[in-house]
Design a protein around this motif. Structure first.
Motif, PDB file in Angstrom:
ATOM      1  N   THR A  96      67.183 -50.776  79.409  1.00 11.21           N
ATOM      2  CA  THR A  96      66.237 -51.880  79.519  1.00 11.21           C
ATOM      3  C   THR A  96      65.876 -52.152  80.974  1.00 11.21           C
ATOM      4  OG1 THR A  96      67.127 -52.862  77.502  1.00 11.21           O
ATOM      5  CG2 THR A  96      65.818 -54.292  78.924  1.00 11.21           C
ATOM      6  N   LEU A  97      66.898 -52.241  81.833  1.00 11.75           N
ATOM      7  CA  LEU A  97      66.635 -52.494  83.254  1.00 11.75           C
ATOM      8  C   LEU A  97      65.842 -51.349  83.879  1.00 11.75           C
ATOM      9  CD1 LEU A  97      70.040 -54.037  84.372  1.00 11.75           C
ATOM     10  CD2 LEU A  97      67.891 -55.229  83.894  1.00 11.75           C
ATOM     11  N   ALA A  98      66.215 -50.116  83.540  1.00  6.25           N
ATOM     12  CA  ALA A  98      65.506 -48.959  84.094  1.00  6.25           C
ATOM     13  C   ALA A  98      64.056 -48.925  83.623  1.00  6.25           C
ATOM     14  CB  ALA A  98      66.231 -47.667  83.698  1.00  6.25           C
ATOM     15  N   THR A  99      63.822 -49.241  82.370  1.00  5.70           N
ATOM     16  CA  THR A  99      62.451 -49.262  81.848  1.00  5.70           C
ATOM     17  C   THR A  99      61.642 -50.353  82.541  1.00  5.70           C
ATOM     18  OG1 THR A  99      63.217 -48.405  79.728  1.00  5.70           O
ATOM     19  CG2 THR A  99      61.054 -49.442  79.753  1.00  5.70           C
ATOM     20  N   GLY A 100      62.264 -51.494  82.773  1.00  2.70           N
ATOM     21  CA  GLY A 100      61.584 -52.565  83.503  1.00  2.70           C
ATOM     22  C   GLY A 100      61.211 -52.146  84.909  1.00  2.70           C
ATOM     23  N   LEU A 101      62.123 -51.480  85.589  1.00  8.39           N
ATOM     24  CA  LEU A 101      61.824 -51.007  86.942  1.00  8.39           C
ATOM     25  C   LEU A 101      60.727 -49.954  86.938  1.00  8.39           C
ATOM     26  CD1 LEU A 101      65.428 -50.884  88.434  1.00  8.39           C
ATOM     27  CD2 LEU A 101      63.559 -52.374  89.164  1.00  8.39           C
ATOM     28  N   ARG A 102      60.748 -49.085  85.937  1.00  9.03           N
ATOM     29  CA  ARG A 102      59.674 -48.092  85.833  1.00  9.03           C
ATOM     30  C   ARG A 102      58.327 -48.767  85.580  1.00  9.03           C
ATOM     31  NH1 ARG A 102      63.818 -45.147  82.759  1.00  9.03           N
ATOM     32  NH2 ARG A 102      64.548 -43.471  84.119  1.00  9.03           N
ATOM     33  N   ALA A 103      58.332 -49.799  84.741  1.00  9.02           N
ATOM     34  CA  ALA A 103      57.087 -50.523  84.460  1.00  9.02           C
ATOM     35  C   ALA A 103      56.540 -51.187  85.716  1.00  9.02           C
ATOM     36  CB  ALA A 103      57.318 -51.571  83.372  1.00  9.02           C
ATOM     37  N   GLU A 105      56.667 -49.869  88.518  1.00  7.00           N
ATOM     38  CA  GLU A 105      56.391 -48.741  89.402  1.00  7.00           C
ATOM     39  C   GLU A 105      57.435 -48.616  90.502  1.00  7.00           C
ATOM     40  OE1 GLU A 105      52.297 -48.742  90.631  1.00  7.00           O
ATOM     41  OE2 GLU A 105      51.596 -49.014  88.566  1.00  7.00           O
ATOM     42  N   LEU A 106      58.712 -48.763  90.106  1.00  9.31           N
ATOM     43  CA  LEU A 106      59.834 -48.616  91.033  1.00  9.31           C
ATOM     44  C   LEU A 106      60.853 -47.595  90.498  1.00  9.31           C
ATOM     45  CD1 LEU A 106      60.308 -52.404  91.811  1.00  9.31           C
ATOM     46  CD2 LEU A 106      59.354 -50.661  93.334  1.00  9.31           C
ATOM     47  N   PRO A 107      60.398 -46.394  90.150  1.00  6.39           N
ATOM     48  CA  PRO A 107      61.327 -45.403  89.606  1.00  6.39           C
ATOM     49  C   PRO A 107      62.355 -44.931  90.637  1.00  6.39           C
ATOM     50  CG  PRO A 107      59.231 -44.371  90.044  1.00  6.39           C
ATOM     51  CD  PRO A 107      59.043 -45.859  90.255  1.00  6.39           C
ATOM     52  N   ASN A 108      62.046 -45.106  91.921  1.00  2.57           N
ATOM     53  CA  ASN A 108      62.998 -44.708  92.953  1.00  2.57           C
ATOM     54  C   ASN A 108      64.300 -45.515  92.827  1.00  2.57           C
ATOM     55  OD1 ASN A 108      61.450 -46.981  93.737  1.00  2.57           O
ATOM     56  ND2 ASN A 108      62.026 -46.685  95.879  1.00  2.57           N
ATOM     57  N   ARG A 109      64.203 -46.755  92.392  1.00  2.00           N
ATOM     58  CA  ARG A 109      65.409 -47.574  92.218  1.00  2.00           C
ATOM     59  C   ARG A 109      66.254 -47.070  91.058  1.00  2.00           C
ATOM     60  NH1 ARG A 109      63.781 -53.543  94.208  1.00  2.00           N
ATOM     61  NH2 ARG A 109      62.474 -52.784  95.890  1.00  2.00           N
ATOM     62  N   VAL A 110      65.596 -46.583  90.027  1.00  2.14           N
ATOM     63  CA  VAL A 110      66.318 -45.994  88.900  1.00  2.14           C
ATOM     64  C   VAL A 110      67.059 -44.744  89.394  1.00  2.14           C
ATOM     65  CG1 VAL A 110      66.097 -44.987  86.591  1.00  2.14           C
ATOM     66  CG2 VAL A 110      64.640 -46.912  87.261  1.00  2.14           C
ATOM     67  N   PHE A 111      66.377 -43.951  90.209  1.00  2.00           N
ATOM     68  CA  PHE A 111      67.007 -42.754  90.777  1.00  2.00           C
ATOM     69  C   PHE A 111      68.261 -43.113  91.569  1.00  2.00           C
ATOM     70  CE2 PHE A 111      67.574 -40.235  94.646  1.00  2.00           C
ATOM     71  CZ  PHE A 111      67.895 -39.001  94.090  1.00  2.00           C
ATOM     72  N   TRP A 112      68.170 -44.111  92.442  1.00  2.00           N
ATOM     73  CA  TRP A 112      69.316 -44.478  93.273  1.00  2.00           C
ATOM     74  C   TRP A 112      70.478 -45.003  92.437  1.00  2.00           C
ATOM     75  CZ3 TRP A 112      69.750 -42.200  97.573  1.00  2.00           C
ATOM     76  CH2 TRP A 112      68.632 -41.883  98.326  1.00  2.00           C
ATOM     77  N   ALA A 113      70.168 -45.755  91.411  1.00  2.00           N
ATOM     78  CA  ALA A 113      71.233 -46.259  90.534  1.00  2.00           C
ATOM     79  C   ALA A 113      71.959 -45.101  89.851  1.00  2.00           C
ATOM     80  CB  ALA A 113      70.653 -47.211  89.493  1.00  2.00           C
ATOM     81  N   HIS A 114      71.193 -44.128  89.385  1.00  2.00           N
ATOM     82  CA  HIS A 114      71.815 -42.979  88.728  1.00  2.00           C
ATOM     83  C   HIS A 114      72.535 -42.076  89.727  1.00  2.00           C
ATOM     84  CE1 HIS A 114      70.705 -43.717  84.612  1.00  2.00           C
ATOM     85  NE2 HIS A 114      69.486 -44.043  85.023  1.00  2.00           N
ATOM     86  N   LEU A 115      72.061 -42.023  90.938  1.00  2.00           N
ATOM     87  CA  LEU A 115      72.753 -41.251  91.967  1.00  2.00           C
ATOM     88  C   LEU A 115      74.138 -41.850  92.251  1.00  2.00           C
ATOM     89  CD1 LEU A 115      72.637 -38.888  93.969  1.00  2.00           C
ATOM     90  CD2 LEU A 115      71.712 -40.510  95.645  1.00  2.00           C
ATOM     91  N   VAL A 116      74.190 -43.166  92.380  1.00  2.00           N
ATOM     92  CA  VAL A 116      75.474 -43.840  92.602  1.00  2.00           C
ATOM     93  C   VAL A 116      76.403 -43.581  91.425  1.00  2.00           C
ATOM     94  CG1 VAL A 116      76.575 -46.107  92.821  1.00  2.00           C
ATOM     95  CG2 VAL A 116      74.520 -45.589  94.133  1.00  2.00           C
ATOM     96  N   SER A 117      75.865 -43.657  90.223  1.00  2.00           N
ATOM     97  CA  SER A 117      76.652 -43.393  89.017  1.00  2.00           C
ATOM     98  C   SER A 117      77.178 -41.963  88.995  1.00  2.00           C
ATOM     99  CB  SER A 117      75.790 -43.655  87.785  1.00  2.00           C
ATOM    100  OG  SER A 117      76.484 -43.332  86.623  1.00  2.00           O
ATOM    101  N   THR A 118      76.365 -41.032  89.448  1.00  2.00           N
ATOM    102  CA  THR A 118      76.789 -39.628  89.496  1.00  2.00           C
ATOM    103  C   THR A 118      77.954 -39.444  90.461  1.00  2.00           C
ATOM    104  OG1 THR A 118      74.569 -38.888  88.944  1.00  2.00           O
ATOM    105  CG2 THR A 118      76.012 -37.275  90.003  1.00  2.00           C
ATOM    106  N   VAL A 119      77.906 -40.119  91.578  1.00  2.00           N
ATOM    107  CA  VAL A 119      79.008 -40.042  92.544  1.00  2.00           C
ATOM    108  C   VAL A 119      80.298 -40.571  91.906  1.00  2.00           C
ATOM    109  CG1 VAL A 119      79.877 -40.939  94.741  1.00  2.00           C
ATOM    110  CG2 VAL A 119      77.519 -40.112  94.567  1.00  2.00           C
ATOM    111  N   VAL A 120      80.201 -41.662  91.183  1.00  2.00           N
ATOM    112  CA  VAL A 120      81.379 -42.208  90.499  1.00  2.00           C
ATOM    113  C   VAL A 120      81.895 -41.213  89.464  1.00  2.00           C
ATOM    114  CG1 VAL A 120      82.157 -44.021  88.898  1.00  2.00           C
ATOM    115  CG2 VAL A 120      80.812 -44.618  90.908  1.00  2.00           C
TER     116      VAL A 120
END
Length: 167
Positions: A96-103, A105-120
């Motif tokens: 939901t949060l990622a879809t909101g950010l995409r709507a 036009e902030l997909p870069n924030r979704v990328f950074w969140a998933h990047l942090v998750s990948t590191v974890v």
């Protein structure tokens, strides 16, 4: 065993992907209006309440489900199904949060969140897997989901301070 435990939640996760694809154009249409926040809250409520209900069903019927699906195999792991049931709750919030950010036009924030998750996942998740095997894999997966949700919420809040994305 991990895949066997994930199978009962896979349809829910796939439904989230499909529902978020329907949610995106709706959010784009109401972007910048008060309805945007209402739709985000509604999606969060629906995904969360549905997932909590499903989690309860998994917890209550976990033994019967394991016998029905796997003929009694994986019995030593079936008590972990209640833990696996937390995944859709976290995933629903993240989608939901990622879809909101995409709507917005902030997909870069979704990328950074998933990047942090990948590191974890690659650090703490692997350590949990090596240390506790199947239980550790589930804990590592959940930890990655928690980090994804936290990062998305934080990035949303950061945007709120700069551009009025208010949730």
């Amino acid at each position: 065993a991990f895949k066997a435990l994930m199978n009962p939640i896979t349809p829910v996760l796939q439904a989230y992907v499909a529902l978020s694809m329907f949610l995106l154009p709706v959010l784009v249409q109401v972007r910048g209006r008060p309805e945007f926040r209402r739709f985000i809250y509604l999606a969060l409520a629906l995904f969360t309440l549905g997932s909590v209900f499903y989690w309860g069903l998994l917890g209550y019927f976990h033994r019967s489900l394991a016998i029905w699906l796997y003929g009694g195999q994986y019995q030593e792991y079936i008590n972990l199904l209640w833990l696996v049931g937390l995944v859709p709750i976290l995933t629903g919030v993240a989608y939901t949060l990622a879809t909101g950010l995409r709507a917005l036009e902030l997909p870069n924030r979704v990328f950074w969140a998933h990047l942090v998750s990948t590191v974890v996942t690659l650090t703490a998740g692997l350590w949990c897997l090596i240390t506790w095997e199947v239980r550790g894999a589930i804990i590592g997966y959940l930890a990655a989901q928690v980090v994804t949700v936290a990062a998305l919420a934080w990035l949303w809040k950061e945007g709120d301070n700069k551009s009025g994305l208010s949730l």
